[in-house]
Scaffold this active site. Structure first.
Site, mmCIF file in Angstrom:
data_model
loop_
_atom_site.group_PDB
_atom_site.id
_atom_site.type_symbol
_atom_site.label_atom_id
_atom_site.label_comp_id
_atom_site.label_asym_id
_atom_site.label_seq_id
_atom_site.Cartn_x
_atom_site.Cartn_y
_atom_site.Cartn_z
ATOM 1 N N ASP A 81 0.854 -1.187 0.000
ATOM 2 C CA ASP A 81 0.000 0.000 0.000
ATOM 3 C C ASP A 81 0.891 1.237 0.000
ATOM 4 O O ASP A 81 1.543 1.539 1.002
ATOM 5 C CB ASP A 81 -0.897 0.020 1.246
ATOM 6 C CG ASP A 81 -1.950 -1.085 1.255
ATOM 7 O OD1 ASP A 81 -1.865 -2.004 0.419
ATOM 8 O OD2 ASP A 81 -2.858 -1.029 2.114
ATOM 9 N N LYS A 123 -6.989 3.333 -2.454
ATOM 10 C CA LYS A 123 -7.272 3.248 -1.023
ATOM 11 C C LYS A 123 -7.489 4.650 -0.472
ATOM 12 O O LYS A 123 -6.793 5.591 -0.870
ATOM 13 C CB LYS A 123 -6.098 2.554 -0.319
ATOM 14 C CG LYS A 123 -6.193 2.467 1.195
ATOM 15 C CD LYS A 123 -4.971 1.726 1.753
ATOM 16 C CE LYS A 123 -4.891 1.812 3.272
ATOM 17 N NZ LYS A 123 -3.708 1.103 3.801
ATOM 18 N N LYS A 140 -10.205 0.197 -1.454
ATOM 19 C CA LYS A 140 -9.999 -0.120 -0.037
ATOM 20 C C LYS A 140 -10.370 1.082 0.819
ATOM 21 O O LYS A 140 -9.856 2.185 0.623
ATOM 22 C CB LYS A 140 -8.549 -0.525 0.216
ATOM 23 C CG LYS A 140 -8.258 -0.868 1.683
ATOM 24 C CD LYS A 140 -6.825 -1.389 1.846
ATOM 25 C CE LYS A 140 -6.472 -1.592 3.318
ATOM 26 N NZ LYS A 140 -5.108 -2.142 3.485
#
Length: 218
Positions: free
Chosen positions: A90, A153, A182
């Protein structure tokens, strides 16, 4: 293993995390069937050893939490994470570039991280939506798609606030049905999780995964 548990990255990114706490995180993830454990880079090797023989993956973070390191550093972090056994990475975008409209730089950096991850790890792009306008969030999402990322995300969980329904909806509308979205930061209850999934989230980053799962009726 439930459908709900497979939505959750069981997360511990506190700088104070200890080896014992990481081991507990992994044990909880295996017990509940979470998708991954999400840990800081220093814990990737330990977490990878601990999940061997289980379906649980290991996720880590790059350029975290500010996103302001150089592209070369983010690429190195990604390569190091993959070498240490990370299944997912990430990465935080450079927020200053986004605010200044340096979208080509952002896309190039994401692509460099995607290339470094190769086929060994998925790449999620953290937009830190609480610092962006809706237009900037949408453009960052488009650039993530163009650069070959696997997910967008919402948040690091270390800024002004975490995921919102509005941000998740916008990201889903922008990236379409196939890319991952996400929602991370502030998802603490079954109701929070349900709202994020309804808005379009396909993954949830949460430190309260066990409590959420215990009370969830999705």
């Amino acid at each position: 293993m439930s459908k709900i548990s497979q939505l959750i990255d069981h997360t511990l990114l506190a700088p104070t995390a200890t080896a014992t706490q990481i081991d507990t995180l992994v044990q909880e993830a295996v017990e509940h069937g979470f998708k991954t454990v999400c840990v800081n880079p220093a814990w990737v090797s330990r977490a990878r050893r601990a999940v061997e023989g289980t379906p649980v993956g290991v996720c880590t973070v790059v350029g975290f939490p500010l996103g302001a390191s150089t592209t070369a550093v983010k690429v190195f972090e990604t390569t190091d994470a993959v070498t240490n056994g990370a299944h997912e990475v990430d990465m935080v975008i450079n927020i200053g570039w986004a605010l200044a409209g340096q979208w080509d730089d952002i896309e190039a950096e994401i692509r460099a991280v995607v290339d470094a991850a190769g086929s060994q790890a998925l790449v999620k792009v953290i937009l830190e939506t609480c610092l962006l306008t809706a237009e900037q969030t949408a453009e960052a999402s488009r650039r993530s798609v163009a650069a070959g990322a696997d997910f967008v995300k919402t948040s690091t969980g270390f800024s002004k606030h975490g995921a919102t329904v509005e941000a998740v909806q916008l990201m889903r509308e922008t990236v379409g049905p196939d890319l991952g979205v996400k929602a991370s930061g502030g998802v603490r209850t079954p109701e929070d999780l349900a709202r994020m999934v309804e808005a379009g989230a396909s993954r949830i980053g949460a430190s309260a995964g066990a409590a959420i799962l215990a009370g969830s009726t999705i």
